[in-house]
Scaffold this active site. Sequence first.
Site, mmCIF file in Angstrom:
data_model
loop_
_atom_site.group_PDB
_atom_site.id
_atom_site.type_symbol
_atom_site.label_atom_id
_atom_site.label_comp_id
_atom_site.label_asym_id
_atom_site.label_seq_id
_atom_site.Cartn_x
_atom_site.Cartn_y
_atom_site.Cartn_z
ATOM 1 N N GLY A 10 1.605 -1.412 0.153
ATOM 2 C CA GLY A 10 0.430 -0.191 -0.169
ATOM 3 C C GLY A 10 1.387 1.311 0.188
ATOM 4 N N ASN A 33 2.567 -2.738 -4.421
ATOM 5 C CA ASN A 33 1.144 -1.804 -4.251
ATOM 6 C C ASN A 33 -0.109 -2.275 -5.176
ATOM 7 O OD1 ASN A 33 -0.105 1.196 -3.533
ATOM 8 N ND2 ASN A 33 -0.078 1.309 -5.650
ATOM 9 N N ARG A 34 -1.561 -2.391 -5.472
ATOM 10 C CA ARG A 34 -1.920 -2.426 -6.676
ATOM 11 C C ARG A 34 -1.875 -2.083 -7.724
ATOM 12 N NH1 ARG A 34 -8.417 -1.819 -5.318
ATOM 13 N NH2 ARG A 34 -7.629 0.195 -5.050
ATOM 14 N N VAL A 76 -3.369 -0.496 3.822
ATOM 15 C CA VAL A 76 -4.276 -0.037 2.650
ATOM 16 C C VAL A 76 -5.680 0.323 4.058
ATOM 17 C CG1 VAL A 76 -3.288 -2.257 1.759
ATOM 18 C CG2 VAL A 76 -5.331 -2.505 3.445
ATOM 19 N N ALA A 78 -8.829 0.957 5.476
ATOM 20 C CA ALA A 78 -9.532 0.539 7.180
ATOM 21 C C ALA A 78 -10.520 -0.050 7.010
ATOM 22 C CB ALA A 78 -9.270 1.189 8.008
ATOM 23 N N ASN A 104 -5.447 2.546 10.611
ATOM 24 C CA ASN A 104 -6.609 3.445 11.449
ATOM 25 C C ASN A 104 -7.647 2.271 11.833
ATOM 26 O OD1 ASN A 104 -4.985 5.660 12.658
ATOM 27 N ND2 ASN A 104 -6.195 6.886 11.050
ATOM 28 N N SER A 129 0.457 7.183 14.719
ATOM 29 C CA SER A 129 0.376 8.306 14.625
ATOM 30 C C SER A 129 1.092 9.697 14.046
ATOM 31 C CB SER A 129 -0.371 9.072 16.165
ATOM 32 O OG SER A 129 -0.625 10.370 15.691
ATOM 33 N N GLY A 130 0.875 10.426 13.581
ATOM 34 C CA GLY A 130 1.604 11.366 12.819
ATOM 35 C C GLY A 130 1.843 12.093 11.737
ATOM 36 N N LYS A 183 -4.658 3.790 19.407
ATOM 37 C CA LYS A 183 -4.864 5.020 18.527
ATOM 38 C C LYS A 183 -6.247 5.894 18.404
ATOM 39 C CE LYS A 183 -3.948 7.372 15.661
ATOM 40 N NZ LYS A 183 -4.277 7.606 14.772
ATOM 41 N N HIS A 186 -6.172 7.921 21.122
ATOM 42 C CA HIS A 186 -5.686 8.742 20.629
ATOM 43 C C HIS A 186 -6.581 10.362 19.477
ATOM 44 C CE1 HIS A 186 -2.815 11.134 17.617
ATOM 45 N NE2 HIS A 186 -2.502 10.891 17.981
ATOM 46 N N ASN A 187 -7.112 10.052 18.820
ATOM 47 C CA ASN A 187 -8.175 10.670 17.845
ATOM 48 C C ASN A 187 -8.894 11.201 18.691
ATOM 49 O OD1 ASN A 187 -6.005 9.567 16.316
ATOM 50 N ND2 ASN A 187 -7.831 9.284 14.169
ATOM 51 N N GLU A 190 -7.279 13.945 20.305
ATOM 52 C CA GLU A 190 -7.777 14.558 19.151
ATOM 53 C C GLU A 190 -8.536 15.495 18.700
ATOM 54 O OE1 GLU A 190 -5.720 13.142 15.583
ATOM 55 O OE2 GLU A 190 -6.880 13.696 14.568
ATOM 56 N N TYR A 191 -9.490 14.680 19.219
ATOM 57 C CA TYR A 191 -10.926 15.631 17.984
ATOM 58 C C TYR A 191 -11.025 16.800 19.070
ATOM 59 C CZ TYR A 191 -12.474 13.004 14.494
ATOM 60 O OH TYR A 191 -12.859 11.581 12.962
HETATM 61 C C1 6PG Z 1 -2.968 10.668 13.071
HETATM 62 C C2 6PG Z 1 -3.906 10.958 12.974
HETATM 63 C C3 6PG Z 1 -4.707 10.079 11.985
HETATM 64 C C4 6PG Z 1 -6.213 10.734 11.018
HETATM 65 C C5 6PG Z 1 -6.447 12.322 10.719
HETATM 66 C C6 6PG Z 1 -7.565 12.494 10.398
HETATM 67 O O1 6PG Z 1 -3.092 10.256 14.388
HETATM 68 O O2 6PG Z 1 -1.896 10.568 12.451
HETATM 69 O O3 6PG Z 1 -5.522 10.955 14.051
HETATM 70 O O4 6PG Z 1 -4.360 8.825 11.675
HETATM 71 O O5 6PG Z 1 -6.547 9.699 10.640
HETATM 72 O O6 6PG Z 1 -6.390 12.837 11.609
HETATM 73 O O7 6PG Z 1 -8.734 12.150 10.971
HETATM 74 P P1 6PG Z 1 -9.983 13.004 10.639
HETATM 75 O O8 6PG Z 1 -10.419 12.241 9.577
HETATM 76 O O9 6PG Z 1 -11.075 11.536 12.000
HETATM 77 O O10 6PG Z 1 -10.146 14.295 11.203
#
Ligand code: 6PG
Length: 468
Positions: A10, A33-34, A76, A78, A104, A129-130, A183, A186-187, A190-191
């Site tokens: 991927g 890659n495909r 690839v 999720a 993810n 993440s990053g 993870k 984490h997200n 993040e939100y």
């Molecule tokens: C990360 C982010 C990443 C995430 C994007 C978009 O840790 O690098 O969390 O994995 O997919 O930030 O997320 P959304 O589209 O849900 O905002």
Amino acid sequence: MTTASIGLIGLGTMGAMLALNIAEKGFPIAVWNRTTAVTHAFKAEAGALAAMITPTETLADLVAAIKPPRAIILMVPAGQAVDDQIAALRPLLAADDLIIDAGNALFHDTNRRSADAVQGPRFMGIGVSGGEEGARHGPAIMGGGLRSDWDRVAPVLNAIAAKYKGQPCADYMGPAGAGHFVKAVHNGIEYADMQMIAEVYGVMRDGLGMTAPQIAETFASWNQGPLQSYLIEISAQVSAATDTHSGKPMLDMIVDRAGQKGTGRWTVIEAQHLAATIPAIEAAVMARNLSSRLEERLAGEALFGAAPKPDVALTLAQLEQAMIAGKILCYAQGFTLISAAATAFNWPMPLPEIARVWREGCIIRSSMLNDMATALTEDPSRNLMLAPFFADHLKTSHPALRQVIAAAALHGLPVPALASGLAWFDMMRTGRSTANMIQAQRDFFGAHGFERVDGLTDKHGPWAGHGI
Ligand code: 6PG
């Protein structure tokens, strides 16, 4: 030729960046890659790293190019694509080969795929993440699966991970879907962090009448203090940017409808299953959902009127303190969710290590995370808001959070994540809550019974028989 130490499937943006990172750290890598043209273009554009990269045209070639026991990273999308890829690889792999899903994934899917892998080939799910930059130069990595499988690939993962004072931001989180669960949390954080920043931005823009460049300066100065973090840093940068088409601040030209891929929603759904309390994260997901209802919002504004013109009596120092309190509360909520999962799933998840892994490389990296790691090392089971370091911060900052929320409410400015954070804080410090009323109501209409404060064993109120 079996020359590669690892494989990767991927070559989308994240996969390509991760593959270059692996090659740069000295691990020969085979890629597939495909679309074959993408694979060859990837090698052609890899510059000095090209010598470390073996492009392959079939999955059989990919497998043949990797030294056994093999490790193959999947990058690839999720969902079904991961299952399809595993199904295609399985017949080509030996029982002790290892498939690593670095996308993810929903952690329930990772649990299922891990269970399906018992007979081999082996399977792990790792949260990465990053963003693009992190994948290329050092992401934070949250590993899930068998400890022995993690140990096998840890040299590569530690090498490519971000470093905090020399320590890799990569660690083993626990069995099966534990890495993807962490993870997801984490997200969720993040939100909430992004939403709180957006709310404070809204108070500055609509309550204080500040321009985008003024807001940029404010975020940049906050980034020198306790709020130092990647998200505050980029908020300063996006606020400072000018649109090349209109010459206006870039922010002012962006439609206020937020996208999402669903990981924040998963976090909230799981929190409900686990009865974990993460209202700031829930509010952030709600706010993203609501942001997309632009037509309804415009109809609401036409009917009820927009917030009055800027005249909010707040200082930037109060806003900074409110943001500090909000940030502590949203991270504390995230860690309570991880604790709840650790108990419910019998996953011995290492809370201090999670904070350590998040110190660099990931989107929620912030200077506070080092203090969180310290607090969680002292007592991993204690709610972070009760840890002396953060309790002191909250004692100083929650009055400002209150003032900001009150002023915003009076002015008609929505601050749902900050307000949910404060409501959680206030509930968490209320020894005698109002749930006695809920219990009385439940007993009245359904004879559900209650406990008494005096220890007497009567379980029902004097209203017995009045219920429906
Ligand atoms: C990360 C982010 C990443 C995430 C994007 C978009 O840790 O690098 O969390 O994995 O997919 O930030 O997320 P959304 O589209 O849900 O905002």
